[in-house]
Design an enzyme around this catalytic site. Structure first.
Site, PDB file in Angstrom:
ATOM      1  CB  CYS A 134       4.014  -6.052  -3.170  1.00 23.71           C
ATOM      2  SG  CYS A 134       4.928  -5.343  -1.942  1.00 23.71           S
ATOM      3  CB  CYS A 137       2.495  -4.749   0.317  1.00 23.60           C
ATOM      4  SG  CYS A 137       3.725  -4.153  -1.056  1.00 23.60           S
ATOM      5  CG  ASP A 138      -0.241  -7.513  -0.128  1.00 25.64           C
ATOM      6  OD1 ASP A 138      -0.605  -6.526   0.618  1.00 25.64           O
ATOM      7  OD2 ASP A 138      -0.485  -7.501  -1.212  1.00 25.64           O
TER       8      ASP A 138
END
Ligand code: NDP
Length: 310
Positions: A134, A137-138
């Site tokens: 992701c 997300c990261d």
């Protein structure tokens, strides 16, 4: 056999939020937490795009807080996995992995989706310390670094494009000699100075001491295979997601990938009284905040449905 008014299957942001709303409507929901209690967010590190946490919050902690909130209002939280359903007529019937069965007047499906991985042992080894599925997300942790994205579809191109605003260099590792993404996404990727596409290339392994330092790649050329190591700090999988809809497929309509079809803005499935919230019904956004919102919608719709039965 146990009978409940409302059964929530799945424990990500969608399931827990649905539970909070259902409790507050006095529906006494039972929630089965499934294979990965807390869902996909428990495998990520800091979540910085969920409102209310200006300093960010660890994915695991966010889900713990949601769980506690759902419990505080009276959710009957159960560990276990739903393994089979019969949604042919109400009350709907569900079987669990411990051999128990239950009927429910309404069901909220919040089983999420699972990112696909290549299946390399090294993906597990470096998960969370270089490997992610992701970018939203990261990606933030890879500012000014070098990353690789695997895949040639729209998700991969979007992730590569997103990462190109953060990282210094992005490699897109594509196993075919072409991208399968939409033309507009292809153009974005191919015209970016920061993205280099490695066509006909596959990943054989990852390496690094304590954290990811690179990938062992093989390029399939007309002259034969060329093996080499690519130095990278981050390795992002974008080869698709699999919605966890298998046990519902005989009953509710899904698209060709398996995402449960809902009716426009409303989380209604093709079966009255069965609702779908979160990633299992969302091929487009796959964000925690959106899953939480759709969980709230599903609980409100379930409340209305149950009231209509009286
Ligand atoms: P896709 O199935 O479209 O693409 C998956 C990609 O991953 C393909 O390039 C595929 O390669 C590659 N792949 C699959 N398995 C492997 C493997 N084991 N090793 C290496 N590569 C692999 O998935 P997406 O998630 O990209 O998209 C899913 C759907 O969602 C699509 O319909 C897409 O259009 C849509 N979507 C739309 C968006 C938008 O409109 N904004 C954004 C994101 C997705 P190969 O081509 O060789 O099979």
């Amino acid at each position: 056999m146990e009978h409940v008014q409302i059964l929530i299957i799945g424990s990500g942001p969608a399931g827990y939020t649905a539970a909070v709303y259902a409790c507050r409507a006095n529906l006494k929901p039972v929630l089965y937490e499934g294979i990965q209690p807390g869902g996909q967010l428990t495998t990520t590190t800091s979540v910085e795009n969920y409102p209310g946490f200006p300093q960010g919050i660890e994915g695991y902690d966010l889900m713990e807080e949601m769980r506690k909130q759902a419990e505080a209002f009276g959710t009957d939280m159960r560990s276990g996995i739903a393994v089979k359903t019969d949604l042919s007529q109400a009350p709907y019937r569900v079987w669990f992995d411990d051999g128990s069965e239950m009927t429910a007047d309404a069901i909220i499906i919040a089983t999420g989706a699972t990112a696909k991985y290549l299946g390399l042992e090294d993906e597990t080894k470096y998960n969370g310390i270089g490997v992610s599925a992701c970018a939203t997300c990261d990606g933030f942790f890879y500012r000014k670094k070098t990353v690789a994205v695997v895949g040639g579809g729209d998700t991969a191109c979007e992730e590569a494009h997103y990462l190109s605003h953060l990282a210094d260099q992005v490699y897109l590792i594509v196993r075919k000699p072409f991208l399968r993404a939409s033309k507009i996404m292809q153009d974005r990727v191919l015209n970016s100075d920061k993205i280099k596409v490695l066509f006909q290339t596959e990943t054989e392994g990852l390496f690094g001491e304590g954290h990811l330092e690179g990938a062992h790649l093989v390029e399939h050329t007309a002259e034969g295979d060329r093996r080499y190591d690519l130095a990278i700090d981050g390795f992002f999988l974008a080869i698709g997601h699999q919605p966890n809809s298998g046990i519902f497929k005989p009953w509710v309509e899904t698209d060709e990938t398996g995402y449960i079809k809902t009716q426009g803005e409303r989380p209604l499935t093709s079966v009255p009284g069965v609702f779908a919230a979160g990633d299992v019904a969302d091929p487009l956004y796959r964000q925690a905040i959106i899953a939480a919102g759709s969980g709230a919608k599903a609980a409100i719709e379930a409340e209305r449905y149950l009231a209509s039965l009286k």
